[in-house]
Design a protein around this motif. Structure first.
Motif: not given
Ligand code: MG
Ligand code: ADP
Length: 445
Positions: A211-212, A310, A155
């Motif tokens: 996205d996704d 993350r 992202t």
């Molecule tokens: Mg993402």
């Protein structure tokens, strides 16, 4: 033979016997800096690498070097910081530039820019390809399909391209949206019989960042509509960027025609960050937050969190929060070691890290929102208010610094936390329901 040649030959031999990943991480960044009286001194860029080479790959190194020198050698692995500075891993420009002014309608997150994106071995191809898109949007690399596991930066990269495209052409009608949003809006449009407005809305854009996209797989009507939207935009040369958790051919129940459309441009993947990239990301974060972190402690964190960016951010954030509540600065190796492997004989104190988590969880429950949303990027009204209360409690109940609260609540700037605090303080002095609410929340903590 000079040392460099000798070492190159030794490394070439190791490249044959060791797995490529091991070679790349542990062998390739080493140098032979001395060889005297059959004693070899081998420089490694980080202590972790020196330690692993000594403990795990020593016999490989020794065999290869002994063969090259036709003698028995003793090996010493020493740490010599890399010549390349961490900043060299990042694209040009300051690490955390202020975000460019963005169009709210683009739905881009202000900090997902290239200035904040570390380029390393596992994303450099995707990075290079994205530069191609920026120079020639809507041409050869259309669509641009980025795939990879969770939290690896899909992202972020996609939005960074969006920021650049808007900088180049501020009137570009560009929009970021999760594929799920597309699906939900389509369902709503069907319910409210607004389908032509829905079509118009998406088909009038110059560039879409979806996205996704795996989300739409198996959902027939949504796939159908997406297919037509895709074609309409693609045919007229508008840039389409897509992300997914896997490559198009591996998305179960994805329409064949969509899979082949997705593969029609350029497909790149991003892998979990390697050691150097993790280290650079740690460095970037501590620099931005002006946190004093001992270099060896940074190595230790990079060594312990290997999954994705993350997680790395999350663990580093937890370490920073705990160090601040325990007033530890600089953050040193002992502290980090204890963080990852708390000695079992010392009873775990109820640390403030747990308390901050508890406050966030309590607020999420109280306001009936998901914890992930509360600490996420969405600016929906109900979330914003819940976030303001949460920020207020984190500041007043456990005295976390503004910056830390910002970090906990979706990586927000300290000024927005200050604003939240002032807002609640003002409400508290004028608004009885707010006083009541804070009172109830405090009782729940
Ligand atoms: Mg993402
Ligand atoms: P994904 O979409 O792959 O699940 P994200 O793009 O949301 O992952 O990235 C997760 C977090 O990691 C974000 O906060 C993002 O800013 C950060 N991040 C990911 N890759 C990098 C990178 N190369 N440099 C700096 N931060 C990164």
């Amino acid at each position: 033979m000079d040392l460099d040649r000798l070492w190159k030959n030794t490394q070439d031999e190791l490249a044959i016997v060791l797995a490529p990943q091991v070679y790349k991480t542990f062998v390739s960044p080493t140098h032979l800096i001395a060889l005297q009286d059959h004693t070899a001194t081998i420089a490694c860029p980080y202590s972790y690498i020196a330690q692993q080479n000594h403990q795990r790959y020593h016999s490989f190194f020794k065999n290869a070097l002994d063969r090259q020198t036709k003698s028995q050698n003793t090996l010493h692995f020493v740490v010599q910081p890399p010549v390349k500075s961490l900043e060299d891993l990042a694209p040009a420009g300051p690490l955390f530039s202020s975000p460019p002014s963005i169009q709210p309608s683009s739905h881009l997150y202000p900090h997902f820019t290239f200035a904040n994106f570390i380029v390393g071995n596992t994303n450099n191809f995707a990075y290079a390809a994205s530069q191609g898109i920026i120079s020639h949007p809507g041409t050869t690399y259309n669509p641009f399909f980025i795939w990879g596991g969770v939290g690896v930066g899909k992202t972020h990269l996609m939005q960074a391209v969006g920021h650049e495209l808007l900088l180049k052409n501020p009137s570009l009608k560009l929009r970021y949206f999760p594929a799920e949003t597309f699906g939900n809006e389509l369902v709503n449009a069907l319910k409210t019989k607004n389908i032509s407005r829905f079509k118009e809305k998406y088909r009038s854009l110059d560039c879409i960042l979806v996205d996704d996209v795996q989300f739409i797989a198996g959902k027939e009507y949504i796939q159908e509509e997406f297919f037509h939207t895709f074609n309409a935009l693609h045919l007229s040369g508008r840039q389409i960027i897509l992300t997914s958790d896997r490559r198009p051919s591996n998305i179960d129940n994805l329409d064949d025609r969509l899979a082949s459309r997705f593969l029609g441009g350029l497909t790149v993947d991003i892998q979990p960050p390697d050691y150097e990239t993790r280290l650079a990301i740690i460095h970037q974060i501590t620099r931005r937050l002006q946190i004093d972190l001992d270099p060896e402690a940074a190595n230790l964190i990079a060594q312990n969190v290997t999954t994705n960016v993350r997680d790395l951010q999350g663990q580093l954030q937890a370490i920073i929060v705990r160090s601040q509540t325990q007033k530890i600065s600089p953050i040193n190796t002992d502290f980090v070691r204890h963080f990852f492997h708390p000695p079992s004989y010392i009873p775990l104190l109820k640390s403030d890290k747990l308390t901050s988590r508890h406050i966030i969880a309590t607020c999420a429950k109280f306001f009936n929102v998901k914890t992930g949303d509360l600490v996420g990027h969405s600016r929906k009204k109900e979330l914003t208010l819940a976030r303001h209360y949460t920020a207020y409690l984190l500041l007043t109940e456990i005295n976390l610094p503004l910056k830390t609260v910002g970090l906990l609540l979706g990586n927000r700037d300290h000024t927005s936390i200050m604003h939240a605090r002032d807002k609640i303080q003002q409400l508290l002095s004028t608004n009885p329901p707010c006083q009541q609410l804070i009172h109830q929340l405090k009782q729940l903590l």
